[in-house]
Scaffold this motif. Structure first.
Motif, PDB file in Angstrom:
ATOM      1  N   TRP A   1     -12.217  -2.461 -11.572  1.00 29.97           N
ATOM      2  CA  TRP A   1     -13.491  -3.029 -11.135  1.00 29.97           C
ATOM      3  C   TRP A   1     -13.323  -3.846  -9.860  1.00 29.97           C
ATOM      4  O   TRP A   1     -14.248  -3.920  -9.046  1.00 29.97           O
ATOM      5  CB  TRP A   1     -14.083  -3.910 -12.240  1.00 29.97           C
ATOM      6  N   SER A   2     -12.147  -4.450  -9.669  1.00 31.70           N
ATOM      7  CA  SER A   2     -11.869  -5.266  -8.482  1.00 31.70           C
ATOM      8  C   SER A   2     -10.553  -4.819  -7.869  1.00 31.70           C
ATOM      9  O   SER A   2      -9.511  -5.478  -8.060  1.00 31.70           O
ATOM     10  CB  SER A   2     -11.825  -6.759  -8.844  1.00 31.70           C
ATOM     11  N   PRO A   3     -10.551  -3.708  -7.141  1.00 31.48           N
ATOM     12  CA  PRO A   3      -9.296  -3.173  -6.608  1.00 31.48           C
ATOM     13  C   PRO A   3      -8.547  -4.151  -5.713  1.00 31.48           C
ATOM     14  O   PRO A   3      -7.310  -4.248  -5.790  1.00 31.48           O
ATOM     15  CB  PRO A   3      -9.747  -1.932  -5.820  1.00 31.48           C
TER      16      PRO A   3
ATOM     17  N   TRP B   1      -1.915   0.352  -1.787  1.00 30.41           N
ATOM     18  CA  TRP B   1      -3.341   0.701  -1.729  1.00 30.41           C
ATOM     19  C   TRP B   1      -3.953   0.508  -3.104  1.00 30.41           C
ATOM     20  O   TRP B   1      -3.263   0.522  -4.128  1.00 30.41           O
ATOM     21  CB  TRP B   1      -3.543   2.130  -1.221  1.00 30.41           C
ATOM     22  N   ALA B   2      -5.266   0.390  -3.141  1.00 22.62           N
ATOM     23  CA  ALA B   2      -6.007   0.304  -4.403  1.00 22.62           C
ATOM     24  C   ALA B   2      -7.433   0.757  -4.160  1.00 22.62           C
ATOM     25  O   ALA B   2      -8.027   0.458  -3.114  1.00 22.62           O
ATOM     26  CB  ALA B   2      -5.981  -1.118  -4.963  1.00 22.62           C
ATOM     27  N   ASP B   3      -7.965   1.493  -5.115  1.00 19.71           N
ATOM     28  CA  ASP B   3      -9.391   1.834  -5.138  1.00 19.71           C
ATOM     29  C   ASP B   3      -9.846   1.720  -6.585  1.00 19.71           C
ATOM     30  O   ASP B   3      -9.132   1.145  -7.417  1.00 19.71           O
ATOM     31  CB  ASP B   3      -9.656   3.215  -4.527  1.00 19.71           C
ATOM     32  N   HIS B   4     -11.010   2.268  -6.909  1.00 14.09           N
ATOM     33  CA  HIS B   4     -11.536   2.102  -8.268  1.00 14.09           C
ATOM     34  C   HIS B   4     -10.839   2.998  -9.296  1.00 14.09           C
ATOM     35  O   HIS B   4     -11.126   2.885 -10.495  1.00 14.09           O
ATOM     36  CB  HIS B   4     -13.039   2.377  -8.286  1.00 14.09           C
ATOM     37  N   GLY B   5      -9.916   3.867  -8.831  1.00 18.64           N
ATOM     38  CA  GLY B   5      -9.235   4.760  -9.779  1.00 18.64           C
ATOM     39  C   GLY B   5      -7.726   4.702  -9.744  1.00 18.64           C
ATOM     40  O   GLY B   5      -7.081   5.229 -10.655  1.00 18.64           O
ATOM     41  N   SER B   6      -7.122   4.086  -8.718  1.00 17.44           N
ATOM     42  CA  SER B   6      -5.668   4.111  -8.613  1.00 17.44           C
ATOM     43  C   SER B   6      -5.162   2.889  -7.866  1.00 17.44           C
ATOM     44  O   SER B   6      -5.901   2.230  -7.124  1.00 17.44           O
ATOM     45  CB  SER B   6      -5.200   5.381  -7.898  1.00 17.44           C
ATOM     46  N   LEU B   7      -3.870   2.627  -8.063  1.00 22.92           N
ATOM     47  CA  LEU B   7      -3.182   1.541  -7.359  1.00 22.92           C
ATOM     48  C   LEU B   7      -1.726   1.968  -7.195  1.00 22.92           C
ATOM     49  O   LEU B   7      -1.125   2.528  -8.127  1.00 22.92           O
ATOM     50  CB  LEU B   7      -3.275   0.247  -8.153  1.00 22.92           C
ATOM     51  N   ALA B   8      -1.144   1.707  -6.014  1.00 30.59           N
ATOM     52  CA  ALA B   8       0.238   2.096  -5.771  1.00 30.59           C
ATOM     53  C   ALA B   8       0.880   1.162  -4.751  1.00 30.59           C
ATOM     54  O   ALA B   8       0.193   0.598  -3.886  1.00 30.59           O
ATOM     55  CB  ALA B   8       0.310   3.545  -5.284  1.00 30.59           C
TER      56      ALA B   8
ATOM     57  N   LYS C   1      -8.501  -7.423  -5.712  1.00 34.16           N
ATOM     58  CA  LYS C   1      -7.855  -8.483  -6.495  1.00 34.16           C
ATOM     59  C   LYS C   1      -6.655  -7.942  -7.269  1.00 34.16           C
ATOM     60  O   LYS C   1      -5.599  -8.589  -7.359  1.00 34.16           O
ATOM     61  CB  LYS C   1      -8.868  -9.107  -7.456  1.00 34.16           C
ATOM     62  N   ASP C   2      -6.775  -6.736  -7.820  1.00 31.63           N
ATOM     63  CA  ASP C   2      -5.660  -6.146  -8.567  1.00 31.63           C
ATOM     64  C   ASP C   2      -4.489  -5.817  -7.641  1.00 31.63           C
ATOM     65  O   ASP C   2      -3.322  -5.915  -8.051  1.00 31.63           O
ATOM     66  CB  ASP C   2      -6.131  -4.883  -9.294  1.00 31.63           C
ATOM     67  N   LEU C   3      -4.798  -5.429  -6.408  1.00 32.01           N
ATOM     68  CA  LEU C   3      -3.723  -5.153  -5.459  1.00 32.01           C
ATOM     69  C   LEU C   3      -2.955  -6.427  -5.129  1.00 32.01           C
ATOM     70  O   LEU C   3      -1.712  -6.424  -5.073  1.00 32.01           O
ATOM     71  CB  LEU C   3      -4.287  -4.527  -4.192  1.00 32.01           C
ATOM     72  N   ASP C   4      -3.664  -7.524  -4.930  1.00 35.92           N
ATOM     73  CA  ASP C   4      -2.991  -8.803  -4.677  1.00 35.92           C
ATOM     74  C   ASP C   4      -2.101  -9.195  -5.858  1.00 35.92           C
ATOM     75  O   ASP C   4      -0.997  -9.730  -5.673  1.00 35.92           O
ATOM     76  CB  ASP C   4      -4.017  -9.899  -4.405  1.00 35.92           C
ATOM     77  N   THR C   5      -2.575  -8.929  -7.079  1.00 31.76           N
ATOM     78  CA  THR C   5      -1.772  -9.236  -8.263  1.00 31.76           C
ATOM     79  C   THR C   5      -0.485  -8.418  -8.282  1.00 31.76           C
ATOM     80  O   THR C   5       0.595  -8.925  -8.646  1.00 31.76           O
ATOM     81  CB  THR C   5      -2.590  -8.969  -9.534  1.00 31.76           C
ATOM     82  N   SER C   6      -0.591  -7.151  -7.892  1.00 33.56           N
ATOM     83  CA  SER C   6       0.595  -6.288  -7.914  1.00 33.56           C
ATOM     84  C   SER C   6       1.639  -6.735  -6.900  1.00 33.56           C
ATOM     85  O   SER C   6       2.856  -6.554  -7.125  1.00 33.56           O
ATOM     86  CB  SER C   6       0.194  -4.839  -7.654  1.00 33.56           C
ATOM     87  N   PHE C   7       1.233  -7.326  -5.787  1.00 31.37           N
ATOM     88  CA  PHE C   7       2.202  -7.810  -4.802  1.00 31.37           C
ATOM     89  C   PHE C   7       3.036  -8.959  -5.367  1.00 31.37           C
ATOM     90  O   PHE C   7       4.164  -9.203  -4.901  1.00 31.37           O
ATOM     91  CB  PHE C   7       1.496  -8.257  -3.524  1.00 31.37           C
ATOM     92  N   SER C   8       2.482  -9.677  -6.336  1.00 29.58           N
ATOM     93  CA  SER C   8       3.249 -10.769  -6.938  1.00 29.58           C
ATOM     94  C   SER C   8       4.473 -10.245  -7.680  1.00 29.58           C
ATOM     95  O   SER C   8       5.454 -10.966  -7.865  1.00 29.58           O
ATOM     96  CB  SER C   8       2.360 -11.570  -7.892  1.00 29.58           C
ATOM     97  N   LEU C   9       4.424  -8.982  -8.108  1.00 34.28           N
ATOM     98  CA  LEU C   9       5.590  -8.372  -8.755  1.00 34.28           C
ATOM     99  C   LEU C   9       6.777  -8.354  -7.799  1.00 34.28           C
ATOM    100  O   LEU C   9       7.900  -8.729  -8.162  1.00 34.28           O
ATOM    101  CB  LEU C   9       5.241  -6.952  -9.202  1.00 34.28           C
ATOM    102  N   ILE C  10       6.543  -7.920  -6.581  1.00 31.69           N
ATOM    103  CA  ILE C  10       7.624  -7.874  -5.589  1.00 31.69           C
ATOM    104  C   ILE C  10       8.046  -9.287  -5.219  1.00 31.69           C
ATOM    105  O   ILE C  10       9.233  -9.558  -4.978  1.00 31.69           O
ATOM    106  CB  ILE C  10       7.173  -7.085  -4.350  1.00 31.69           C
ATOM    107  N   SER C  11       7.105 -10.211  -5.189  1.00 32.36           N
ATOM    108  CA  SER C  11       7.443 -11.596  -4.877  1.00 32.36           C
ATOM    109  C   SER C  11       8.399 -12.171  -5.908  1.00 32.36           C
ATOM    110  O   SER C  11       9.332 -12.909  -5.576  1.00 32.36           O
ATOM    111  CB  SER C  11       6.169 -12.446  -4.821  1.00 32.36           C
TER     112      SER C  11
END
Length: 268
Positions: free
Chosen positions: A182-184, A234-241, A186-196
């Protein structure tokens, strides 16, 4: 010699004077013809002046509502309260309608994006340009670790991970997954914390062109023992990578990430 039988009255015995006749007032002069009628008419006009000026009869002053200025034009300040309320209500309703239509258009665009992006599949082709999919055990273990770490940060329905090799040891580590976001952004920013957490904070994180598949794409760098490591996602309403690009400058990372996406992501 006096005449017998005729008696001459003496001055002392003169008869008393007659009483004065009553004075009859002279009649008032007759008014000229038509004057009385004119006065009655004047009184009639005076009686009629009050209703004429107070009621503002439209049959006498030529106004439909009795609210005119001295030149016969309607005076807006004397408009009936009901008319002013109607105008105000019309303006308010028109404004609400415009805002409602704008909100409906924005909401329609949002749901159209969700509908067009939600059904997404990520597949790993064996070759992407100069990159070759590494099927060795070490590469598979690395890919599995990256998928597990990403799933711990972001709730995904399906996950993929791979290591692509390239000449000059410019390998690419790629991992991602699919679900309804629903919020690509915001979810992309969350995923970057993994690498951090694993490598150090991702700095200089900024948006880049996501390419024809739209959505959002960002790139930055993180510190490693061997130097700066460019990171893109990248992130959209169906995928994140996400992907990491060792031994490459950041200027190469964003174009290569768009190339990876074009080959890996498909929409049903």
């Amino acid at each position: 010699m006096s005449d017998p039988g005729h008696h001459n009255p003496s001055p002392d015995s003169a008869p008393a004077a007659d009483p004065p006749a009553p004075v009859t007032p002279e009649p008032a002069p007759a008014e000229p013809s038509g004057l009385s009628g004119a006065r009655e008419s004047d009184r009639h006009i005076e009686i009629q002046e009050a209703p004429f000026s107070l009621l503002g009869d439209s049959s006498e002053n030529g106004s439909g509502n009795g609210a005119e200025n001295g030149f016969g034009d309607p005076d807006p300040d004397t408009s009936p309260p009901t008319s002013r309320r109607k105008r105000t209500r019309t303006i308010v309703l028109a404004s609400l309608l415009a805002v409602g239509l704008a909100g409906a258009a924005a909401l329609g665009t949002f749901y159209w994006q969700i509908h067009s992006q939600r059904d997404t599949t990520l597949t790993l082709p064996p070759q992407i340009g100069e990159l070759t999919l590494d099927t060795g055990e070490n590469a598979q273990q690395t890919a599995e670790y990256l998928k597990t770490a990403l799933s711990a940060e972001v709730d995904l329905d399906e996950t993929v991970g791979a290591v692509y090799t390239a000449p000059a040891d410019k390998n690419v580590l790629f991992f991602g997954g699919t679900t309804l976001f629903w919020s690509p952004d915001k979810d992309l920013d969350t995923s970057f914390s993994l690498i951090s957490d694993e490598q150090g904070a991702v700095t200089n994180l900024h948006e880049v062109d996501p390419g024809p598949l739209s959505g959002t794409m960002k790139c930055g760098t993180t510190k490693t023992e061997s130097g700066d490591l460019p990171v893109c996602g990248w992130a959209d309403h169906g995928s994140l990578a996400l992907a990491m690009f060792p031994n490459r400058p950041e200027s190469e990372a964003a174009p290569l990430m768009r190339q990876l996406r074009a080959q890996i992501q498909t929409r049903n």
